[in-house]
Design an enzyme around this catalytic site. Sequence first.
Site, PDB file in Angstrom:
ATOM      1  N   ASP A 174      -5.969   5.441 -10.273  1.00  0.00           N
ATOM      2  CA  ASP A 174      -5.404   5.131  -8.737  1.00  0.00           C
ATOM      3  C   ASP A 174      -3.741   5.090  -9.333  1.00  0.00           C
ATOM      4  OD1 ASP A 174      -4.734   5.406  -5.899  1.00  0.00           O
ATOM      5  OD2 ASP A 174      -5.977   3.376  -5.883  1.00  0.00           O
TER       6      ASP A 174
ATOM      7  N   HIS B  98      -8.444   6.105  -5.824  1.00  0.00           N
ATOM      8  CA  HIS B  98      -8.521   5.692  -4.943  1.00  0.00           C
ATOM      9  C   HIS B  98      -9.429   5.353  -3.430  1.00  0.00           C
ATOM     10  CE1 HIS B  98      -5.792   3.175  -2.433  1.00  0.00           C
ATOM     11  NE2 HIS B  98      -6.350   4.248  -1.107  1.00  0.00           N
TER      12      HIS B  98
ATOM     13  N   GLY C 280      -5.853   3.618   6.026  1.00  0.00           N
ATOM     14  CA  GLY C 280      -4.861   4.310   6.665  1.00  0.00           C
ATOM     15  C   GLY C 280      -3.406   3.392   6.291  1.00  0.00           C
TER      16      GLY C 280
ATOM     17  N   SER D 239      -7.950   0.120   0.825  1.00  0.00           N
ATOM     18  CA  SER D 239      -6.868   0.267   0.876  1.00  0.00           C
ATOM     19  C   SER D 239      -5.843  -0.254   1.877  1.00  0.00           C
ATOM     20  CB  SER D 239      -6.976   1.717   1.364  1.00  0.00           C
ATOM     21  OG  SER D 239      -5.663   2.934   1.131  1.00  0.00           O
ATOM     22  N   TRP D 240      -5.640   0.523   2.650  1.00  0.00           N
ATOM     23  CA  TRP D 240      -4.543  -0.603   3.750  1.00  0.00           C
ATOM     24  C   TRP D 240      -5.278  -1.410   4.866  1.00  0.00           C
ATOM     25  CZ3 TRP D 240      -0.466  -2.275   6.301  1.00  0.00           C
ATOM     26  CH2 TRP D 240      -0.574  -2.678   8.120  1.00  0.00           C
TER      27      TRP D 240
END
Length: 314
Positions: free
Chosen positions: A267, A294, A43, A115-116
């Site tokens: 990505d 991604h 996120g 990711s985050w």
Amino acid sequence: MTGLFPEIEPYDAGHLEVGDGNSVYWETCGNPAGKPAVVLHGGPGSGCTPTHRRFFDPSDYRIVLFDQRGSGRSTPHAGDFDTSLEPNTTDHLVRDMEALRSHLGIDQWLVFGNSWGSTLGLVYSQQHPERVTEMVLLAVTTTDREEIHWLYHGAGLTFPEAWERFHAGAGVSSRDDDLVAGYYHLLNSADPAVREQAAVEWCRWEDAVVSGAEPNPRYDDPRFRMAFARIVTHYFDNGAWLKPRQIVRNAHRLHGIPAVLIHGRLDNSALLAPARELAGEWPDSELVVVDAGHLASDPAMVEAAVKATNRFGS
């Protein structure tokens, strides 16, 4: 090809009061006597999903999931406009992780993030290296200002039509204006219609820039959509409260922690360069580049991640 493990349900769950009026939802799955592993969702603001449980052999691991402040089943929820995001920063999340680890009686755990979640995992591990046994990071990001700028400006070179719409919805006058700041302003408007339209456009861009992705059905939920857009813009407008190149400059703090860094060659939203740079400064890490975008759900990403957790779990 190695795939996800079968679906499982938590054997325990609850809410942990972490201060500032926040209550963080957590759950544990797999083997209560197994190797502890904590999962950090992306996120920021996406919340955990049942799929996150399936990257680990449930007979080997005690799998800990939690929804970061304002997201998922944690309260108060950022989908409600009266929920203040002031006590919701990277350092707050790191402290929440430590509070949860202590609450569950865990001394050390493997850190898994996508990711985050990889950024959060890296910040946590640099602050508390003694608590981390290994790391498995997917779609590696360090959330440096340059990475944020690429995601909301540079990636428009690959998705020009989608970016033109994203830019038009930001309420800014120039093509060079900061689009994150523009949407952050709109999402804090007193007008609910303005906030809602901004959340729609923000999530439409997120769908577009995740290479090869089908539209994310979670964005169809207005409450999820609003929480996600509010939290992401809150974090990225503030540079995640990180100093320039902070994670790479502090890579020495990770020495001694074995890690697998998994990144998709295709990505477009998170470029490979930061992962390569980090791996170059971290002798105990292995960078695995796969033919994927991604999404952690891409079969090539899944295969690499499950191979890593199997290796560390044995």
